[in-house]
Structures are given as structure tokens and as C-alpha cells.
Design an enzyme around this catalytic site. Structure first.
Site, PDB file in Angstrom:
ATOM      1  N   LYS A  92       9.983  43.830 107.596  1.00  0.00           N
ATOM      2  CA  LYS A  92      10.965  43.533 108.815  1.00  0.00           C
ATOM      3  C   LYS A  92      10.017  43.605 109.869  1.00  0.00           C
ATOM      4  O   LYS A  92       8.780  42.609 109.950  1.00  0.00           O
ATOM      5  CB  LYS A  92      11.664  44.768 108.911  1.00  0.00           C
ATOM      6  CG  LYS A  92      12.398  45.157 107.594  1.00  0.00           C
ATOM      7  CD  LYS A  92      13.668  46.111 107.930  1.00  0.00           C
ATOM      8  CE  LYS A  92      14.154  46.211 106.287  1.00  0.00           C
ATOM      9  NZ  LYS A  92      15.480  46.904 106.345  1.00  0.00           N
ATOM     10  N   GLU A 133      21.646  43.872  97.525  1.00  0.00           N
ATOM     11  CA  GLU A 133      21.382  44.898  98.823  1.00  0.00           C
ATOM     12  C   GLU A 133      22.839  45.075  99.003  1.00  0.00           C
ATOM     13  O   GLU A 133      23.207  44.488 100.058  1.00  0.00           O
ATOM     14  CB  GLU A 133      20.459  44.497  99.594  1.00  0.00           C
ATOM     15  CG  GLU A 133      19.160  43.907  99.088  1.00  0.00           C
ATOM     16  CD  GLU A 133      18.153  44.076 100.224  1.00  0.00           C
ATOM     17  OE1 GLU A 133      17.013  44.663  99.963  1.00  0.00           O
ATOM     18  OE2 GLU A 133      18.325  43.394 101.259  1.00  0.00           O
ATOM     19  N   ASN A 191       9.624  44.475 102.005  1.00  0.00           N
ATOM     20  CA  ASN A 191       9.815  43.678 103.364  1.00  0.00           C
ATOM     21  C   ASN A 191       9.697  44.536 104.335  1.00  0.00           C
ATOM     22  O   ASN A 191      10.361  45.560 104.593  1.00  0.00           O
ATOM     23  CB  ASN A 191      11.606  43.360 103.202  1.00  0.00           C
ATOM     24  CG  ASN A 191      12.062  42.993 104.470  1.00  0.00           C
ATOM     25  OD1 ASN A 191      11.398  42.598 105.467  1.00  0.00           O
ATOM     26  ND2 ASN A 191      13.488  43.089 104.614  1.00  0.00           N
ATOM     27  N   GLU A 237      20.107  41.758 107.415  1.00  0.00           N
ATOM     28  CA  GLU A 237      19.961  41.996 109.106  1.00  0.00           C
ATOM     29  C   GLU A 237      20.081  40.496 109.737  1.00  0.00           C
ATOM     30  O   GLU A 237      20.585  40.330 110.831  1.00  0.00           O
ATOM     31  CB  GLU A 237      18.488  42.901 109.237  1.00  0.00           C
ATOM     32  CG  GLU A 237      18.714  44.047 108.770  1.00  0.00           C
ATOM     33  CD  GLU A 237      17.550  44.834 108.269  1.00  0.00           C
ATOM     34  OE1 GLU A 237      16.192  44.367 108.559  1.00  0.00           O
ATOM     35  OE2 GLU A 237      17.667  45.746 107.759  1.00  0.00           O
ATOM     36  N   HIS A 254      18.875  37.603 104.277  1.00  0.00           N
ATOM     37  CA  HIS A 254      18.850  39.171 104.172  1.00  0.00           C
ATOM     38  C   HIS A 254      20.044  39.550 105.341  1.00  0.00           C
ATOM     39  O   HIS A 254      20.275  39.076 106.314  1.00  0.00           O
ATOM     40  CB  HIS A 254      17.510  39.796 104.923  1.00  0.00           C
ATOM     41  CG  HIS A 254      17.153  41.145 104.874  1.00  0.00           C
ATOM     42  ND1 HIS A 254      17.961  41.779 105.971  1.00  0.00           N
ATOM     43  CD2 HIS A 254      16.723  41.858 103.845  1.00  0.00           C
ATOM     44  CE1 HIS A 254      17.585  43.203 105.760  1.00  0.00           C
ATOM     45  NE2 HIS A 254      16.750  43.126 104.361  1.00  0.00           N
ATOM     46  N   GLY A 282      18.309  51.046 104.629  1.00  0.00           N
ATOM     47  CA  GLY A 282      17.873  51.682 105.816  1.00  0.00           C
ATOM     48  C   GLY A 282      18.634  52.959 106.025  1.00  0.00           C
ATOM     49  O   GLY A 282      18.303  53.606 107.129  1.00  0.00           O
ATOM     50  N   SER A 295      17.386  51.303  99.912  1.00  0.00           N
ATOM     51  CA  SER A 295      16.785  52.911 100.009  1.00  0.00           C
ATOM     52  C   SER A 295      16.273  53.137  98.673  1.00  0.00           C
ATOM     53  O   SER A 295      16.297  54.322  98.251  1.00  0.00           O
ATOM     54  CB  SER A 295      17.839  54.050 100.133  1.00  0.00           C
ATOM     55  OG  SER A 295      18.381  53.795 101.640  1.00  0.00           O
TER      56      SER A 295
HETATM   57  C1  PEP Z   1      15.686  45.981 102.830  1.00  0.00           C
HETATM   58  O1  PEP Z   1      15.738  45.862 104.107  1.00  0.00           O
HETATM   59  O2  PEP Z   1      15.884  44.913 102.098  1.00  0.00           O
HETATM   60  C2  PEP Z   1      15.886  47.307 102.411  1.00  0.00           C
HETATM   61  C3  PEP Z   1      16.164  47.300 101.197  1.00  0.00           C
HETATM   62  O3  PEP Z   1      15.515  48.327 103.157  1.00  0.00           O
HETATM   63  P1  PEP Z   1      15.467  49.966 102.775  1.00  0.00           P
HETATM   64  O4  PEP Z   1      14.654  50.015 101.326  1.00  0.00           O
HETATM   65  O5  PEP Z   1      14.658  50.548 103.763  1.00  0.00           O
HETATM   66  O6  PEP Z   1      16.699  50.368 102.525  1.00  0.00           O
END
Ligand code: PEP
Length: 257
Positions: free
Chosen positions: A12, A167, A10, A97, A95, A173, A214
Site C-alpha cells: 500500500k 478479500e 501489498n 481500498e 483492491h 487491516g 489479516s
Molecule cells: C490487503 O490489503 O490486501 C490486505 C489483505 O491487508 P491485511 O493483510 O493488512 O488485512
């Protein structure tokens, strides 16, 4: 039962359409041999046409980062699932965000998932709890609720095309991932087991569930080794060709056959 591993990057709001095309050409050459893994990139919607053209005839697939539930109309700034036909195979919905900054609701995630399925896309439905909910011991109930709300009215047959991404918000992040055992336990209790109640054993055993938060080459093998984890939804590490290719290679090595 074998669930094909699935690794999705992803991006973003990163990478211009031109950068996206350069990147996927390099990545495709690096991951071509790993056909036991489904892999997809989710670029900005501006880049979907170029990336999709660049990847024609390859096994590196394309995901959109969101899609509206209406086919068309007065929805400024939105892209409909119907418009994504032929450009993307997957669409990420719910998601954290989008939930946090664009007031996405469970009801809208459900509408979007149905619209995506009707348009022939495979929704990747993201769920996960906040740090406060986690610390208050509310994780299982909360994530279970997100899962059942997102799937309301979706048939068992359509579930073959649904992917769920667990998640935890506090791991996205932040560089702080859940432990693989923690993630596997939550996925089992809050996602896979509820699928058994909402649908049946076959849906519960065959639905692909990703972990996200992460994930990087250094921890991917641990996550992939867990029984309930079938892949990863990856933000930061997916922005680098070497890391993305390593994640796919690890998924193939740990669970590709
Ligand atoms: C995500 O945005 O779905 C995500 C898991 O980001 P990151 O891997 O940077 O934590």
C-alpha cells in the site's frame, strides 16, 4: 491438478523507494530456497524501478498496486499497464481500498485486466464483500457478480495468467480474519464454481485464488490447508521481513509440492 501457491505482499502507501530496496534484498535471501511458491512484493509505484533492478535474476517477483487501462494520455497521477512492462510481473486490480476511495468500478477493473493482459502482465483481481453485505447474506451473489464483471471478454487462454484474490472487506487491516472454512466455502461458491460456468472445468480447476484479510504467520497454515485457497494477498504482515518470509515458508510446507 497442481496450482503453484502464490504469496503477494501489498505494501500500500508504505515504505520509501530506498526502504523498499533494502527490504527486498533481505527478503530475497530469506525466501530464495522456496521455489515451489510464487512470491511477489507490491511496493509504491515510485519504487518499482529500484525494486525491479534490485531483484533482477531472482525469483522474488514484483507487483504493481494498480494500472490504468489506457496506454498513455491525459490521466494525471496514473500509471499504465504498458509502462509497467519489464518492471512488474503482476498488477493488483480492484483492491477494495481503490474501489472505496478512488471510486473504482467493476467496468474499470475489467478494462484494466484486459490492458494488463495485453501488456504481458498477470492481473491479481481483488473481490470481496462488505460487512453489511456479509451480514445480509449477500456475499455469494455479490462476489460472483464482481468476478463475472471483472472477467467479461477475457479468454480461457488468458485465464492462465489471472489470479483472483478473495478479500472480505471486513477482514482487511482489522486483525479480524474470516475463518479458513468460511473463506474456502465462499471462494468455492462465489469464485471457483462460477469459473466452471463462465469458462470450463480446466479454467476452474487451474485458476489460482488467494485469500486476503489479516493473514499472518499464525493463521497462514489454516488458510493454505483449504482446498480452494492457493495463497495469500497480504497487507500488514508483508511489511515485516520475518513475517513475510514465514508466510512463504508456510505456503511451501503446506502446498508446495
Ligand atoms: C490487503 O490489503 O490486501 C490486505 C489483505 O491487508 P491485511 O493483510 O493488512 O488485512
Amino acid at each position: 491438478m497442481h496450482r503453484k501457491p502464490i504469496v503477494v505482499g501489498n505494501w500500500k502507501m508504505n515504505k520509501s523507494p530506498r526502504e523498499a530496496i533494502d527490504f527486498v534484498k533481505q527478503l530475497e535471501a530469506r525466501v530464495r530456497e522456496f521455489d515451489s511458491v510464487d512470491k511477489a512484493v507490491a511496493p509504491t509505484s515510485l519504487a518499482l524501478t529500484g525494486v525491479s533492478d534490485a531483484l533482477q535474476g531472482t525469483q522474488l517477483l514484483v507487483a504493481a498496486q494498480n494500472a490504468h487501462w489506457k496506454v498513455g494520455g491525459a490521466f494525471t497521477g496514473q500509471v499504465s499497464a504498458t509502462m509497467l512492462r519489464g518492471l512488474a510481473q503482476f498488477v493488483i486490480l480492484g483492491h477494495s481500498e481503490v474501489r472505496a476511495y478512488l471510486a473504482e468500478t467493476d467496468a474499470n477493473v475489467n478494462r484494466k485486466a484486459k490492458a494488463a493482459l495485453a501488456a504481458g502482465l498477470q492481473p491479481i483481481i481483488a473481490v470481496g464483500e462488505s460487512l453489511a453485505q456479509n451480514e445480509a447474506g449477500e456475499t455469494i451473489d455479490f462476489v460472483r457478480g464482481q468476478v463475472s464483471a471483472a472477467l467479461a471478454g477475457i479468454s480461457a487462454a488468458d485465464m492462465a495468467r489471472v489470479v483472483i484474490a478473495y478479500e472480505p472487506l471486513w477482514a482487511i487491516g482489522t486483525g479480524k480474519s474470516a475463518t479458513s472454512e468460511q473463506a474456502d466455502g465462499i471462494i468455492g461458491a462465489a469464485v471457483r464454481e462460477p469459473l466452471r460456468e463462465l469458462y470450463n472445468d480446466s479454467v476452474a480447476d487451474n485458476t489460482r485464488i488467494q485469500y486476503g484479510g489479516s493473514v499472518k504467520p499464525g493463521n497462514m497454515a489454516e488458510f493454505m490447508a483449504q482446498p480452494n485457497i492457493d495463497g495469500a494477498l497480504v497487507g500488514g504482515a508483508s511489511l515485516h521481513v520475518d513475517d513475510f518470509a514465514a508466510l512463504v515458508e508456510i505456503a511451501a510446507r503446506v502446498k508446495g509440492s
